[in-house]
Design a protein around this motif. Structure first.
Motif, PDB file in Angstrom:
ATOM      1  N   LEU A   1      -5.999 -14.092  -7.686  1.00 54.76           N
ATOM      2  CA  LEU A   1      -4.382 -13.828  -6.823  1.00 54.76           C
ATOM      3  C   LEU A   1      -3.769 -14.465  -6.808  1.00 54.76           C
ATOM      4  O   LEU A   1      -2.325 -13.929  -6.683  1.00 54.76           O
ATOM      5  CB  LEU A   1      -5.058 -14.351  -5.465  1.00 54.76           C
ATOM      6  CG  LEU A   1      -6.212 -13.524  -4.257  1.00 54.76           C
ATOM      7  CD1 LEU A   1      -6.139 -14.477  -2.687  1.00 54.76           C
ATOM      8  CD2 LEU A   1      -5.703 -12.458  -3.717  1.00 54.76           C
TER       9      LEU A   1
ATOM     10  N   VAL B   1       1.786 -10.194 -12.132  1.00 52.75           N
ATOM     11  CA  VAL B   1       1.972  -9.249 -12.305  1.00 52.75           C
ATOM     12  C   VAL B   1       3.206  -8.297 -11.708  1.00 52.75           C
ATOM     13  O   VAL B   1       3.799  -7.572 -11.826  1.00 52.75           O
ATOM     14  CB  VAL B   1       0.743  -8.607 -12.340  1.00 52.75           C
ATOM     15  CG1 VAL B   1       1.112  -7.099 -12.581  1.00 52.75           C
ATOM     16  CG2 VAL B   1      -0.545  -9.025 -13.490  1.00 52.75           C
ATOM     17  N   PHE B   2       2.965  -8.287  -9.962  1.00 49.97           N
ATOM     18  CA  PHE B   2       3.264  -7.503  -8.859  1.00 49.97           C
ATOM     19  C   PHE B   2       5.168  -7.870  -8.630  1.00 49.97           C
ATOM     20  O   PHE B   2       5.847  -7.048  -8.644  1.00 49.97           O
ATOM     21  CB  PHE B   2       2.756  -6.959  -8.090  1.00 49.97           C
ATOM     22  CG  PHE B   2       1.484  -5.994  -8.300  1.00 49.97           C
ATOM     23  CD1 PHE B   2       1.236  -4.781  -8.420  1.00 49.97           C
ATOM     24  CD2 PHE B   2       0.534  -6.475  -7.980  1.00 49.97           C
ATOM     25  CE1 PHE B   2       0.319  -4.340  -9.006  1.00 49.97           C
ATOM     26  CE2 PHE B   2      -1.001  -5.721  -9.065  1.00 49.97           C
ATOM     27  CZ  PHE B   2      -0.984  -4.861  -8.416  1.00 49.97           C
ATOM     28  N   LYS B   3       4.916  -9.039  -8.804  1.00 48.84           N
ATOM     29  CA  LYS B   3       6.405  -9.911  -8.244  1.00 48.84           C
ATOM     30  C   LYS B   3       7.801  -9.452  -8.504  1.00 48.84           C
ATOM     31  O   LYS B   3       7.680 -10.006  -9.740  1.00 48.84           O
ATOM     32  CB  LYS B   3       6.482 -11.602  -8.282  1.00 48.84           C
ATOM     33  CG  LYS B   3       7.504 -12.293  -7.671  1.00 48.84           C
ATOM     34  CD  LYS B   3       7.514 -13.170  -6.646  1.00 48.84           C
ATOM     35  CE  LYS B   3       7.311 -14.626  -7.991  1.00 48.84           C
ATOM     36  NZ  LYS B   3       6.922 -15.616  -7.506  1.00 48.84           N
ATOM     37  N   GLY B   4       8.252  -8.751  -8.320  1.00 47.01           N
ATOM     38  CA  GLY B   4       9.778  -8.238  -9.485  1.00 47.01           C
ATOM     39  C   GLY B   4       8.903  -7.421 -10.688  1.00 47.01           C
ATOM     40  O   GLY B   4      10.010  -7.234 -10.782  1.00 47.01           O
ATOM     41  N   THR B   5       7.827  -7.253 -10.499  1.00 47.64           N
ATOM     42  CA  THR B   5       7.859  -6.100 -11.953  1.00 47.64           C
ATOM     43  C   THR B   5       8.509  -5.132 -11.871  1.00 47.64           C
ATOM     44  O   THR B   5       9.467  -4.313 -12.878  1.00 47.64           O
ATOM     45  CB  THR B   5       6.769  -5.108 -11.783  1.00 47.64           C
ATOM     46  OG1 THR B   5       5.992  -5.823  -9.986  1.00 47.64           O
ATOM     47  CG2 THR B   5       5.754  -5.371 -12.653  1.00 47.64           C
ATOM     48  N   LEU B   6       9.388  -4.360 -10.661  1.00 50.99           N
ATOM     49  CA  LEU B   6      10.183  -3.040 -10.377  1.00 50.99           C
ATOM     50  C   LEU B   6      11.332  -2.764  -9.852  1.00 50.99           C
ATOM     51  O   LEU B   6      12.226  -3.006  -9.584  1.00 50.99           O
ATOM     52  CB  LEU B   6       9.637  -2.168  -9.769  1.00 50.99           C
ATOM     53  CG  LEU B   6       7.715  -1.691  -9.940  1.00 50.99           C
ATOM     54  CD1 LEU B   6       7.609  -1.037  -8.872  1.00 50.99           C
ATOM     55  CD2 LEU B   6       8.218  -1.687 -11.369  1.00 50.99           C
ATOM     56  N   GLY B   7      11.988  -4.487 -10.432  1.00 49.12           N
ATOM     57  CA  GLY B   7      13.602  -4.647 -10.113  1.00 49.12           C
ATOM     58  C   GLY B   7      13.988  -5.541  -9.385  1.00 49.12           C
ATOM     59  O   GLY B   7      13.032  -6.392  -8.437  1.00 49.12           O
TER      60      GLY B   7
ATOM     61  N   TYR C   1       1.042 -15.711  -1.731  1.00 49.08           N
ATOM     62  CA  TYR C   1       2.501 -14.854  -2.013  1.00 49.08           C
ATOM     63  C   TYR C   1       2.580 -14.026  -0.300  1.00 49.08           C
ATOM     64  O   TYR C   1       3.033 -14.088  -0.186  1.00 49.08           O
ATOM     65  CB  TYR C   1       1.901 -14.326  -3.220  1.00 49.08           C
ATOM     66  CG  TYR C   1       2.969 -13.152  -3.674  1.00 49.08           C
ATOM     67  CD1 TYR C   1       4.299 -13.654  -4.125  1.00 49.08           C
ATOM     68  CD2 TYR C   1       2.910 -12.089  -3.732  1.00 49.08           C
ATOM     69  CE1 TYR C   1       5.532 -12.902  -4.353  1.00 49.08           C
ATOM     70  CE2 TYR C   1       3.872 -11.454  -3.912  1.00 49.08           C
ATOM     71  CZ  TYR C   1       5.256 -11.825  -4.550  1.00 49.08           C
ATOM     72  OH  TYR C   1       6.563 -10.810  -4.077  1.00 49.08           O
TER      73      TYR C   1
ATOM     74  N   LYS D   1      14.321  -5.915  -4.446  1.00 46.68           N
ATOM     75  CA  LYS D   1      13.445  -4.561  -3.794  1.00 46.68           C
ATOM     76  C   LYS D   1      13.468  -4.605  -1.598  1.00 46.68           C
ATOM     77  O   LYS D   1      13.439  -5.912  -1.457  1.00 46.68           O
ATOM     78  CB  LYS D   1      11.896  -5.446  -3.839  1.00 46.68           C
ATOM     79  CG  LYS D   1      12.025  -5.160  -4.975  1.00 46.68           C
ATOM     80  CD  LYS D   1      12.274  -3.550  -6.032  1.00 46.68           C
ATOM     81  CE  LYS D   1      11.487  -2.464  -5.495  1.00 46.68           C
ATOM     82  NZ  LYS D   1      11.805  -1.044  -5.764  1.00 46.68           N
TER      83      LYS D   1
ATOM     84  N   ASN E   1      -2.404 -11.697  -9.981  1.00 47.74           N
ATOM     85  CA  ASN E   1      -2.034 -10.457  -9.667  1.00 47.74           C
ATOM     86  C   ASN E   1      -0.765 -10.544  -8.851  1.00 47.74           C
ATOM     87  O   ASN E   1       0.487  -9.908  -8.853  1.00 47.74           O
ATOM     88  CB  ASN E   1      -2.808 -10.364  -8.434  1.00 47.74           C
ATOM     89  CG  ASN E   1      -4.171  -9.689  -8.408  1.00 47.74           C
ATOM     90  OD1 ASN E   1      -4.100  -9.655  -9.751  1.00 47.74           O
ATOM     91  ND2 ASN E   1      -5.084  -9.299  -7.246  1.00 47.74           N
TER      92      ASN E   1
ATOM     93  N   GLY F   1       2.356 -10.597  -0.227  1.00 54.11           N
ATOM     94  CA  GLY F   1       3.563 -10.242  -0.725  1.00 54.11           C
ATOM     95  C   GLY F   1       3.952  -8.563  -1.168  1.00 54.11           C
ATOM     96  O   GLY F   1       2.352  -8.775  -1.361  1.00 54.11           O
ATOM     97  N   PHE F   2       4.755  -7.872  -0.427  1.00 57.33           N
ATOM     98  CA  PHE F   2       5.085  -6.877  -1.148  1.00 57.33           C
ATOM     99  C   PHE F   2       5.157  -6.141  -2.232  1.00 57.33           C
ATOM    100  O   PHE F   2       5.817  -5.124  -2.431  1.00 57.33           O
ATOM    101  CB  PHE F   2       5.267  -5.694   0.483  1.00 57.33           C
ATOM    102  CG  PHE F   2       4.393  -5.868   1.701  1.00 57.33           C
ATOM    103  CD1 PHE F   2       3.247  -5.777   1.621  1.00 57.33           C
ATOM    104  CD2 PHE F   2       5.029  -6.349   2.407  1.00 57.33           C
ATOM    105  CE1 PHE F   2       2.185  -5.572   2.393  1.00 57.33           C
ATOM    106  CE2 PHE F   2       5.278  -6.504   3.806  1.00 57.33           C
ATOM    107  CZ  PHE F   2       3.206  -6.477   4.154  1.00 57.33           C
TER     108      PHE F   2
END
Lengths: 248, 255
Positions: free
Chosen positions: B60, B66-72, B252, B75, B63, B254-255
Motif C-alpha cells: 500500500l 506510484v500514484f501520488k502525483g504521477t500525473l502532475g 494515504y 490535481k 502504491n 487518496g485519489f
C-alpha cells in the motif's frame, strides 16, 4: 511412435495457470470490498429478482467486516493480475498466437453454429482450428474484459489522478457497477469454461499442462445441407513454421 | 501474410519420449501448485502491521509512491453545480463527535511548537475569504454523494496565520477535541487547492453530526480523512496517528 500436436506453447500455459489463482484472489478480495456497500440487484420494474448477495452467502464465505483486509489484498494482487495479463497479450502478439485467438470475419456466424451444436440443437460441426469460432470470441472477450477491469478499477481507485478513466466509465458510480459486472462475467466464464473442459475430456485438458495433444486428424463428416457453404478452406501446403522451443 | 496452419504443428515422437512429455510437465505442475500453496501460506503467516499483513502494508505504501502525483501537480476532484448537490447528506461516522459543543468557547488549536499553540475562534476563521466546493464525496465503503461545502481554503489559512514554514514538513495531523478521532494527511494532499476548513454545508452552518463547528473537507481523499469537529492541528515529519490506518486501512487513502 506417436504423432502429437503442439497445442499450447509453454508461455501460454504459464500465463493461464498463474492467472487462475490470482484472478481468484482478486475476485475474493473484491467481494470483501463489495460487501461494505453491496447494493446491486437484478430487478425487472419494481420486482427484485436477485440481490448481490444474500446474508447467508456472505456468512458462508466469511465475508462480513473484512473491507480493510480485502483492500490490502486487492491493491497488492492487482499488480500481478495486470502484469500477467500484459505479458500474455504481448506474447500472443509477438508469437503469432493471436491468429488462433482473434475472431475473424467468419467467427460470428460460426460462433452461433458452435452454440447450436454444443446445445445439441443442430448436428452440423462447425470448422475447428486450434480454437473454434465460439472459443475465439470467448477468449478474446475475456481479454477485453480484463482491460475493462483495469480501466474501471483505475476509475474507482484513483478518480482524481485517473479522472479520464472515471469520465470514460460514465462516472464513479457507473465505473464501480461495470467493475462489478465484469467480475460476474468472469464467474460465468469460469462456469462455462469448466463445463466445456469436462465435456471435451482428458486429452484436451492435459494439453494446458503438457502443451501437447495426441494428434487426431479431423475427417470432415458428411454434412449434406451446409457443407458447400461452410466447408473450411483447403489448407495450402506451406512450409511448417519453426515453433518456439516449448520445453524449459 | 504468412499462413500459419495449426494442424501442421505436429511432431512424431517415440513412445518413451511421449511418456516423458506427458509426465514431466505434470511433475512441474504439481511442484508449482505446492509452491503457490506455500507462498500463500507464507504471506498469511506474516506479522500484522496495524491489522493487515506486513507485506501488504508495504505494498500500500509503495502504491502511494506510484500514484501520488504521477500525473502532475494540483490535481482537483471534479466539481458540480449547486443543483447537483444532495439535500440529505449521509451521516456515516460519529466517532469523536460530541452531543453538544459551545462554539463560543471552541477554538481551533494549531500547535506551532512546545508551549506555542495558536487559538483561533470560528468568527475569526469566517473573516477569511469563503470558498465553496461541490464535489462527489467518496466513502471508503464504496458509496458516494455529490455534496456542497464551504469554508476557508487551507492554502489561505496557512498563509494568513503565517504557517507556511510548516508546509515543508511531511504531514499534517488533526484531532477531535476529545482525541477520539484523529487523522494524518500527507502535506501535498493537505495543501491541494480544494482542501478547506469547512464550517458550512448546503449554505447553512454545519450540523452537529457533520462536525460542527469546523471539519476538514479534502476532496482528494476518502471520507475517513475528512475529520469532523476539528480540535487540534499539528505538523510533523513522521506519520501522525490515524484512526482508520490503525484499523487496517491505507494510510494515504487518496485519489
Amino acid at each position: 511412435m506417436k504423432t502429437v500436436l503442439k497445442k499450447h506453447p509453454l508461455a501460454i500455459r504459464w500465463f493461464h495457470w498463474i492467472n487462475f489463482p490470482i484472478l481468484g484472489i482478486m475476485i475474493w478480495s473484491g467481494l470483501l470490498i463489495y460487501w461494505a456497500y453491496s447494493k446491486y440487484t437484478l430487478s425487472v420494474g419494481n420486482r427484485q429478482l436477485f440481490h448481490f448477495f444474500s446474508p447467508g452467502f456472505y456468512k458462508a464465505l466469511k465475508v462480513p467486516h473484512r473491507l480493510a483486509e480485502g483492500m490490502s489484498f486487492h491493491f497488492a494482487f492487482m499488480w500481478l493480475f495486470f502484469g500477467n495479463g500484459l505479458l500474455y497479450v504481448t506474447y500472443t502478439i509477438f508469437s503469432g498466437e493471436w491468429r488462433y485467438l482473434l475472431p475473424n470475419r467468419k467467427s460470428f456466424k460460426e460462433g452461433w453454429q458452435v452454440l447450436l451444436h454444443d446445445l445439441h440443437i443442430h448436428k452440423y460441426v462447425p470448422p475447428q482450428d486450434k480454437y473454434n469460432a465460439a472459443q475465439r470470441i470467448a477468449y478474446t472477450a475475456i481479454i477485453v474484459m480484463g482491460f475493462g477491469s483495469i480501466i474501471t478499477g483505475l476509475a474507482i481507485y484513483k478518480p482524481v489522478e485517473f479522472g479520464w478513466c472515471t469520465w470514460l466509465c460514465g462516472g464513479y458510480e457507473s465505473a464501480r457497477l461495470i467493475h462489478f459486472m465484469l467480475t460476474i462475467g468472469y464467474c460465468l466464464f469460469f462456469v462455462v469454461h469448466i463445463v466445456q473442459v469436462i465435456i471435451t475430456g482428458w486429452n484436451n485438458f492435459q494439453s494446458i499442462v503438457t502443451g501437447i495433444e495426441i494428434f487426431k486428424p479431423i475427417t470432415p463428416e458428411p454434412q449434406p445441407q451446409m457443407q458447400i457453404e461452410t466447408q473450411p478452406e483447403e489448407v495450402q501446403p506451406s512450409p511448417i513454421e519453426p515453433l518456439p522451443n516449448e520445453e524449459a | 501474410m504468412k499462413k500459419h496452419s495449426y494442424f501442421e504443428r505436429t511432431k512424431t515422437v517415440s513412445d518413451s519420449s511421449f511418456r516423458r512429455r506427458m509426465i514431466f510437465p505434470f511433475v512441474i505442475f504439481v511442484v508449482l501448485l505446492a509452491g503457490g500453496f506455500f507462498a500463500w501460506k507464507w504471506l498469511n503467516d506474516q506479522p500484522q502491521d496495524h491489522m493487515i499483513l506486513k507485506p501488504l502494508r508495504k505494498t500500500l505504501e509503495a502504491n502511494e509512491k506510484v500514484f501520488k502525483g504521477t500525473l502532475g501537480k494540483n490535481k482537483e476532484s471534479k466539481t458540480y453545480t449547486v443543483a447537483d448537490a444532495v439535500k440529505n447528506v449521509k451521516v456515516n461516522g460519529l466517532i469523536g463527535i460530541q452531543d453538544t459543543i459551545d462554539a463560543s468557547k471552541w477554538r481551533l488549536q494549531v500547535i506551532r511548537g512546545a508551549g506555542d499553540t495558536l487559538k483561533i475562534s470560528l468568527d475569526e476563521l469566517k473573516q477569511l475569504p469563503k470558498k465553496d466546493i461541490i464535489f462527489d464525496f467518496k466513502c471508503i465503503e464504496g458509496w458516494s454523494q455529490v455534496t456542497h461545502w464551504a469554508g476557508v481554503s487551507m492554502r489561505d489559512f496557512m498563509e494568513h496565520y503565517h504557517l507556511q514554514g510548516f508546509e515543508q514538513m511531511q504531514y499534517a495531523g488533526l484531532q477531535t477535541p476529545n482525541k477520539k478521532y484523529y487523522v494524518g494527511i500527507d502535506m501535498k494532499s493537505f495543501l491541494e487547492p480544494q482542501t478547506i476548513l469547512c464550517y458550512e454545508m448546503n449554505d447553512a452552518p454545519l450540523p452537529m453530526k457533520q462536525g460542527y463547528p469546523l471539519r476538514l473537507i479534502i476532496p482528494v481523499k476518502y471520507g475517513i480523512k475528512h475529520l469532523k469537529c476539528i480540535g487540534t492541528m499539528f505538523f510533523s515529519n513522521s506519520k501522525p496517528p490515524d484512526y482508520w490506518a490503525e484499523q487496517g486501512y491505507d494510510y494515504y487513502a487518496g485519489f
